[in-house]
Design a protein around this motif. Structure first.
Motif, PDB file in Angstrom:
ATOM      1  N   ALA A  76      48.398  32.982  63.725  1.00  0.00           N
ATOM      2  CA  ALA A  76      49.006  32.292  62.583  1.00  0.00           C
ATOM      3  C   ALA A  76      48.551  32.910  61.264  1.00  0.00           C
ATOM      4  O   ALA A  76      49.350  33.062  60.331  1.00  0.00           O
ATOM      5  CB  ALA A  76      48.650  30.801  62.622  1.00  0.00           C
ATOM      6  N   LEU A  77      47.276  33.291  61.166  1.00  0.00           N
ATOM      7  CA  LEU A  77      46.779  33.967  59.961  1.00  0.00           C
ATOM      8  C   LEU A  77      47.488  35.303  59.774  1.00  0.00           C
ATOM      9  O   LEU A  77      47.904  35.648  58.664  1.00  0.00           O
ATOM     10  CB  LEU A  77      45.260  34.198  60.053  1.00  0.00           C
ATOM     11  CG  LEU A  77      44.363  33.006  59.755  1.00  0.00           C
ATOM     12  CD1 LEU A  77      42.930  33.283  60.200  1.00  0.00           C
ATOM     13  CD2 LEU A  77      44.400  32.685  58.268  1.00  0.00           C
ATOM     14  N   SER A  78      47.633  36.034  60.848  1.00  0.00           N
ATOM     15  CA  SER A  78      48.311  37.331  60.783  1.00  0.00           C
ATOM     16  C   SER A  78      49.772  37.175  60.362  1.00  0.00           C
ATOM     17  O   SER A  78      50.265  37.904  59.503  1.00  0.00           O
ATOM     18  CB  SER A  78      48.222  38.021  62.149  1.00  0.00           C
ATOM     19  OG  SER A  78      48.938  39.228  62.129  1.00  0.00           O
ATOM     20  N   ASN A  79      50.460  36.205  60.958  1.00  0.00           N
ATOM     21  CA  ASN A  79      51.864  35.969  60.606  1.00  0.00           C
ATOM     22  C   ASN A  79      52.029  35.563  59.142  1.00  0.00           C
ATOM     23  O   ASN A  79      53.036  35.868  58.515  1.00  0.00           O
ATOM     24  CB  ASN A  79      52.473  34.897  61.510  1.00  0.00           C
ATOM     25  CG  ASN A  79      52.685  35.391  62.925  1.00  0.00           C
ATOM     26  OD1 ASN A  79      52.647  36.582  63.199  1.00  0.00           O
ATOM     27  ND2 ASN A  79      52.878  34.456  63.849  1.00  0.00           N
ATOM     28  N   ALA A  80      51.036  34.858  58.615  1.00  0.00           N
ATOM     29  CA  ALA A  80      51.080  34.408  57.223  1.00  0.00           C
ATOM     30  C   ALA A  80      50.524  35.477  56.279  1.00  0.00           C
ATOM     31  O   ALA A  80      50.505  35.274  55.064  1.00  0.00           O
ATOM     32  CB  ALA A  80      50.298  33.111  57.058  1.00  0.00           C
ATOM     33  N   ASN A  81      50.050  36.594  56.854  1.00  0.00           N
ATOM     34  CA  ASN A  81      49.450  37.673  56.062  1.00  0.00           C
ATOM     35  C   ASN A  81      48.343  37.110  55.169  1.00  0.00           C
ATOM     36  O   ASN A  81      48.315  37.341  53.967  1.00  0.00           O
ATOM     37  CB  ASN A  81      50.514  38.398  55.230  1.00  0.00           C
ATOM     38  CG  ASN A  81      50.014  39.734  54.717  1.00  0.00           C
ATOM     39  OD1 ASN A  81      49.097  40.316  55.295  1.00  0.00           O
ATOM     40  ND2 ASN A  81      50.601  40.203  53.636  1.00  0.00           N
ATOM     41  N   MET A  82      47.461  36.341  55.799  1.00  0.00           N
ATOM     42  CA  MET A  82      46.414  35.636  55.065  1.00  0.00           C
ATOM     43  C   MET A  82      45.066  35.895  55.719  1.00  0.00           C
ATOM     44  O   MET A  82      44.974  36.039  56.936  1.00  0.00           O
ATOM     45  CB  MET A  82      46.716  34.127  55.076  1.00  0.00           C
ATOM     46  CG  MET A  82      45.843  33.310  54.181  1.00  0.00           C
ATOM     47  SD  MET A  82      46.307  31.555  54.196  1.00  0.00           S
ATOM     48  CE  MET A  82      47.899  31.623  53.401  1.00  0.00           C
ATOM     49  N   LYS A  83      44.036  35.951  54.893  1.00  0.00           N
ATOM     50  CA  LYS A  83      42.671  36.118  55.385  1.00  0.00           C
ATOM     51  C   LYS A  83      42.019  34.742  55.524  1.00  0.00           C
ATOM     52  O   LYS A  83      42.400  33.803  54.831  1.00  0.00           O
ATOM     53  CB  LYS A  83      41.875  36.985  54.406  1.00  0.00           C
ATOM     54  CG  LYS A  83      42.398  38.395  54.327  1.00  0.00           C
ATOM     55  CD  LYS A  83      41.591  39.227  53.369  1.00  0.00           C
ATOM     56  CE  LYS A  83      42.169  40.638  53.334  1.00  0.00           C
ATOM     57  NZ  LYS A  83      41.475  41.484  52.389  1.00  0.00           N
ATOM     58  N   PRO A  84      41.010  34.640  56.396  1.00  0.00           N
ATOM     59  CA  PRO A  84      40.329  33.348  56.566  1.00  0.00           C
ATOM     60  C   PRO A  84      39.793  32.777  55.254  1.00  0.00           C
ATOM     61  O   PRO A  84      39.858  31.569  55.031  1.00  0.00           O
ATOM     62  CB  PRO A  84      39.200  33.668  57.544  1.00  0.00           C
ATOM     63  CG  PRO A  84      39.708  34.835  58.332  1.00  0.00           C
ATOM     64  CD  PRO A  84      40.524  35.638  57.365  1.00  0.00           C
ATOM     65  N   GLN A  85      39.273  33.633  54.379  1.00  0.00           N
ATOM     66  CA  GLN A  85      38.739  33.162  53.098  1.00  0.00           C
ATOM     67  C   GLN A  85      39.837  32.520  52.257  1.00  0.00           C
ATOM     68  O   GLN A  85      39.640  31.475  51.646  1.00  0.00           O
ATOM     69  CB  GLN A  85      38.097  34.325  52.316  1.00  0.00           C
ATOM     70  CG  GLN A  85      37.600  33.923  50.932  1.00  0.00           C
ATOM     71  CD  GLN A  85      36.470  32.917  50.974  1.00  0.00           C
ATOM     72  OE1 GLN A  85      35.490  33.113  51.679  1.00  0.00           O
ATOM     73  NE2 GLN A  85      36.591  31.830  50.226  1.00  0.00           N
ATOM     74  N   GLU A  86      41.024  33.124  52.246  1.00  0.00           N
ATOM     75  CA  GLU A  86      42.153  32.560  51.497  1.00  0.00           C
ATOM     76  C   GLU A  86      42.544  31.200  52.076  1.00  0.00           C
ATOM     77  O   GLU A  86      42.820  30.262  51.318  1.00  0.00           O
ATOM     78  CB  GLU A  86      43.360  33.502  51.549  1.00  0.00           C
ATOM     79  CG  GLU A  86      43.159  34.815  50.832  1.00  0.00           C
ATOM     80  CD  GLU A  86      44.293  35.784  51.077  1.00  0.00           C
ATOM     81  OE1 GLU A  86      44.958  36.166  50.101  1.00  0.00           O
ATOM     82  OE2 GLU A  86      44.519  36.149  52.255  1.00  0.00           O
ATOM     83  N   LEU A  87      42.570  31.117  53.395  1.00  0.00           N
ATOM     84  CA  LEU A  87      42.903  29.848  54.056  1.00  0.00           C
ATOM     85  C   LEU A  87      41.895  28.779  53.668  1.00  0.00           C
ATOM     86  O   LEU A  87      42.276  27.644  53.358  1.00  0.00           O
ATOM     87  CB  LEU A  87      42.945  30.030  55.572  1.00  0.00           C
ATOM     88  CG  LEU A  87      43.330  28.812  56.388  1.00  0.00           C
ATOM     89  CD1 LEU A  87      44.736  28.334  56.049  1.00  0.00           C
ATOM     90  CD2 LEU A  87      43.219  29.110  57.880  1.00  0.00           C
ATOM     91  N   SER A  88      40.641  29.137  53.642  1.00  0.00           N
ATOM     92  CA  SER A  88      39.597  28.190  53.237  1.00  0.00           C
ATOM     93  C   SER A  88      39.807  27.733  51.797  1.00  0.00           C
ATOM     94  O   SER A  88      39.719  26.542  51.503  1.00  0.00           O
ATOM     95  CB  SER A  88      38.220  28.858  53.383  1.00  0.00           C
ATOM     96  OG  SER A  88      37.221  28.032  52.847  1.00  0.00           O
ATOM     97  N   ASP A  89      40.082  28.672  50.905  1.00  0.00           N
ATOM     98  CA  ASP A  89      40.284  28.339  49.493  1.00  0.00           C
ATOM     99  C   ASP A  89      41.465  27.396  49.297  1.00  0.00           C
ATOM    100  O   ASP A  89      41.397  26.458  48.508  1.00  0.00           O
ATOM    101  CB  ASP A  89      40.512  29.608  48.658  1.00  0.00           C
ATOM    102  CG  ASP A  89      39.265  30.482  48.560  1.00  0.00           C
ATOM    103  OD1 ASP A  89      38.158  29.979  48.834  1.00  0.00           O
ATOM    104  OD2 ASP A  89      39.417  31.674  48.228  1.00  0.00           O
ATOM    105  N   ILE A  90      42.542  27.630  50.017  1.00  0.00           N
ATOM    106  CA  ILE A  90      43.757  26.840  49.846  1.00  0.00           C
ATOM    107  C   ILE A  90      43.625  25.453  50.479  1.00  0.00           C
ATOM    108  O   ILE A  90      44.028  24.459  49.888  1.00  0.00           O
ATOM    109  CB  ILE A  90      44.974  27.580  50.437  1.00  0.00           C
ATOM    110  CG1 ILE A  90      45.252  28.851  49.634  1.00  0.00           C
ATOM    111  CG2 ILE A  90      46.209  26.688  50.456  1.00  0.00           C
ATOM    112  CD1 ILE A  90      46.251  29.784  50.284  1.00  0.00           C
ATOM    113  N   THR A  91      43.052  25.393  51.669  1.00  0.00           N
ATOM    114  CA  THR A  91      43.004  24.124  52.399  1.00  0.00           C
ATOM    115  C   THR A  91      41.812  23.245  52.029  1.00  0.00           C
ATOM    116  O   THR A  91      41.856  22.038  52.237  1.00  0.00           O
ATOM    117  CB  THR A  91      42.932  24.365  53.922  1.00  0.00           C
ATOM    118  OG1 THR A  91      41.736  25.104  54.211  1.00  0.00           O
ATOM    119  CG2 THR A  91      44.158  25.096  54.432  1.00  0.00           C
TER     120      THR A  91
END
Length: 173
Positions: A13-28
């Motif tokens: 899901a991270l790959s499909n969203a072209n997102m890094k774990p750090q970005e996911l943490s920042d957003i969520t």
């Protein structure tokens, strides 16, 4: 890797969203350590974290947690909002686009409108910049819009004792 299925799904899901774990943490607002544990398979996200992550990655939270359900997130009733926003955005000139981006960014700092309740640790940001309440922001907006619709004429005159008197007359444009 204890929770290999969940780890692989989050990685996908991270790959499909072209997102890094750090970005996911920042957003969520889910901690970086928790995201790391989910990605490496040592833990499975709980319901609340899975919901936040699924919403951002546009996948089903149950799918993320390893359940045998479709990957696709059930569409929200008003899923066309991003498309509608982009239609309005595309109608703006460059100046309008910059202003729209600033206003959307401002909304993300108002808890009433934001998914992210995490504290902003950006040292470059003025700490008092976004501490206004919703009522204060709405009052400031009303004041700004009402001021742009009025013209103020000022008259300065002197009295016999030398003091100045200022008279203002507001008129609608």
């Amino acid at each position: 890797m204890k929770n290999e299925l969940t780890a692989k799904r989050i990685q996908l899901a991270l790959s499909n969203a072209n997102m890094k774990p750090q970005e996911l943490s920042d957003i969520t607002g889910v901690s970086k350590a928790s995201i790391s544990q989910y990605v490496n398979g040592s833990h499975v996200p709980g319901n609340i974290s899975a919901e936040k992550i699924g919403k951002i990655l546009k996948v089903s939270p149950l799918w993320l947690m390893g359940f045998d359900v479709p990957i696709d997130r059930a569409p929200a009733p008003k899923e066309n909002y991003p498309q509608k926003i982009m239609q309005y955005y595309d109608m703006l000139n460059d100046t309008g686009k910059k202003e729209a981006e600033k206003r959307i960014e401002e909304l993300t700092h108002v808890p009433k409108y934001s998914l992210n309740t995490k504290v902003d640790n950006n040292p470059n940001r003025n700490k008092n910049q976004h501490n206004d309440s919703v009522d204060e922001l709405e009052a400031r907006y009303k004041k700004m819009t009402s001021n742009s619709a009025q013209k103020t004429d000022c008259t300065v005159s002197s009295t016999t004792d030398g003091t100045e008197v200022t008279q203002e007359k507001a008129s609608n444009l």
